[in-house]
Scaffold this motif. Structure first.
Motif, PDB file in Angstrom:
ATOM      1  N   PHE A  95      30.673  63.486  20.988  1.00  0.00           N
ATOM      2  CA  PHE A  95      30.774  62.108  20.982  1.00  0.00           C
ATOM      3  C   PHE A  95      29.842  61.658  19.600  1.00  0.00           C
ATOM      4  CE2 PHE A  95      28.081  58.325  22.264  1.00  0.00           C
ATOM      5  CZ  PHE A  95      29.195  57.636  22.692  1.00  0.00           C
TER       6      PHE A  95
ATOM      7  N   THR B 137      31.421  59.158  16.821  1.00  0.00           N
ATOM      8  CA  THR B 137      30.719  57.979  16.469  1.00  0.00           C
ATOM      9  C   THR B 137      30.336  57.589  15.194  1.00  0.00           C
ATOM     10  OG1 THR B 137      30.105  57.765  18.753  1.00  0.00           O
ATOM     11  CG2 THR B 137      29.116  56.313  17.215  1.00  0.00           C
TER      12      THR B 137
ATOM     13  N   MET C 273      25.897  53.266  21.261  1.00  0.00           N
ATOM     14  CA  MET C 273      26.803  53.989  21.930  1.00  0.00           C
ATOM     15  C   MET C 273      25.996  54.987  22.957  1.00  0.00           C
ATOM     16  SD  MET C 273      29.479  52.830  20.866  1.00  0.00           S
ATOM     17  CE  MET C 273      30.543  54.053  21.802  1.00  0.00           C
ATOM     18  N   ILE C 274      24.785  55.404  22.850  1.00  0.00           N
ATOM     19  CA  ILE C 274      24.170  56.202  23.795  1.00  0.00           C
ATOM     20  C   ILE C 274      23.837  55.304  24.834  1.00  0.00           C
ATOM     21  CG2 ILE C 274      21.858  57.338  24.232  1.00  0.00           C
ATOM     22  CD1 ILE C 274      22.141  58.370  21.145  1.00  0.00           C
TER      23      ILE C 274
ATOM     24  N   MET D  69      26.747  54.583  26.931  1.00  0.00           N
ATOM     25  CA  MET D  69      27.095  55.796  27.694  1.00  0.00           C
ATOM     26  C   MET D  69      26.212  55.932  29.085  1.00  0.00           C
ATOM     27  SD  MET D  69      29.936  56.964  26.710  1.00  0.00           S
ATOM     28  CE  MET D  69      30.162  58.485  27.735  1.00  0.00           C
ATOM     29  N   THR D  70      25.091  55.741  28.642  1.00  0.00           N
ATOM     30  CA  THR D  70      23.858  56.080  29.865  1.00  0.00           C
ATOM     31  C   THR D  70      24.203  54.880  30.784  1.00  0.00           C
ATOM     32  OG1 THR D  70      22.489  56.892  28.273  1.00  0.00           O
ATOM     33  CG2 THR D  70      21.457  56.199  30.358  1.00  0.00           C
TER      34      THR D  70
ATOM     35  N   ILE E  71      26.711  53.250  31.576  1.00  0.00           N
ATOM     36  CA  ILE E  71      27.948  53.629  32.257  1.00  0.00           C
ATOM     37  C   ILE E  71      27.821  54.539  33.439  1.00  0.00           C
ATOM     38  CG2 ILE E  71      30.556  54.815  32.222  1.00  0.00           C
ATOM     39  CD1 ILE E  71      30.726  53.315  29.558  1.00  0.00           C
ATOM     40  N   GLY E  72      26.978  55.605  33.151  1.00  0.00           N
ATOM     41  CA  GLY E  72      26.678  56.573  33.986  1.00  0.00           C
ATOM     42  C   GLY E  72      25.721  56.243  35.218  1.00  0.00           C
TER      43      GLY E  72
ATOM     44  N   GLY F 199      27.938  59.857  36.308  1.00  0.00           N
ATOM     45  CA  GLY F 199      27.026  59.868  35.505  1.00  0.00           C
ATOM     46  C   GLY F 199      26.191  61.257  35.746  1.00  0.00           C
TER      47      GLY F 199
ATOM     48  N   TYR G  28      26.999  64.357  33.473  1.00  0.00           N
ATOM     49  CA  TYR G  28      26.612  64.276  32.040  1.00  0.00           C
ATOM     50  C   TYR G  28      25.240  63.909  31.733  1.00  0.00           C
ATOM     51  CZ  TYR G  28      28.166  59.479  31.398  1.00  0.00           C
ATOM     52  OH  TYR G  28      28.337  58.087  31.531  1.00  0.00           O
TER      53      TYR G  28
ATOM     54  N   CYS H  54      18.569  50.869  29.087  1.00  0.00           N
ATOM     55  CA  CYS H  54      19.768  50.978  28.416  1.00  0.00           C
ATOM     56  C   CYS H  54      20.002  49.445  27.485  1.00  0.00           C
ATOM     57  CB  CYS H  54      20.912  51.093  29.313  1.00  0.00           C
ATOM     58  SG  CYS H  54      20.945  52.622  30.092  1.00  0.00           S
TER      59      CYS H  54
END
Length: 217
Positions: free
Chosen positions: A27, A31, A63-64, A67-68, A70-71, A78, A81, A101
């Motif tokens: 990822f 990116t 992006m990190i 992604m966090t 979303i998890g 979440g 991962y 976030c």
């Protein structure tokens, strides 16, 4: 004898450490490649090396954070991962993580704005205003996250911040010293800010690992 969760060949190790690490690596590379291509494209082209690195660094922060986030909002996914015990832990930490976030995304956006500043496509006054909004807004959400954290997480944040300062003194200060003596090329102003971003991530990772909070299962 080590449990299956702690053995390097155990199923839990692969599920909670190896697979997420490989996913994160792929990822991150994807990116960085996409942002690098964007920096060289027709809409942005002409950025300096320092600006391109800053663009990639800021983009990775955003992006990190996404992604966090979303998890965090989807704990079942979440938990597969993110560095947590299970979906229940994510649900308990939702408010803290959401604020964290948002802070990270705002800080990343601030660095992106500065990277795109003139002679890039964004006028300097607009880049400055965007960066100030991102940095100050991120600070507000980071403070909210810290205030809502339990004693352990608050201590981790404090330790990570202290380690960031020490690393910055050693790495950036050392770079400045060697540049002053003529052994290295001096850092560009944007390099210093990008370096702080990178060292902050490193300090957080080291602090979490030292605290034994890297979940293996």
């Amino acid at each position: 004898m080590m449990s299956d969760a702690k053995q390097p060949g155990g199923k839990a190790f692969w599920r909670k450490v190896a697979v997420p690490a490989m996913f994160g690596g792929v990822f991150g590379f994807a990116t960085a490649f996409a942002l690098g291509s964007f920096a060289d494209g027709r809409w942005v082209g002409g950025l300096s090396t320092s600006a391109e690195i800053a663009l990639i660094g800021g983009g990775l922060y955003v992006m990190i954070a996404l992604m966090t986030l979303i998890g965090t909002l989807n704990p079942k996914a979440g938990a597969r991962y993110l560095n947590v015990e299970d979906a229940g832990e994510l649900a308990e930490m939702r408010t803290v993580l959401v604020n964290s976030c948002i802070a990270m995304a705002l800080w990343g956006a601030a660095l992106v704005a500065l990277a795109l500043a003139a002679p890039g496509p964004v006028p300097a006054p607009l880049a400055l205003a965007s960066a100030l909004v991102g940095l100050l807004g991120g600070a507000v959400f980071a403070w909210r996250s810290w205030k809502l954290s339990d004693e352990l997480m608050a201590a981790v944040t404090t330790e990570a911040n202290s380690l960031t300062a020490l690393l910055a003194f050693a790495v950036l200060g050392g770079w400045g010293m060697l540049a002053h003596l003529g052994y290295l090329a001096g850092p560009q102003p944007l390099d210093l800010l990008t370096g702080l971003y990178a060292l902050s991530l490193l300090a957080t990772f080291v602090t979490v690992a030292r605290r034994g909070m890297m979940r293996l299962g």
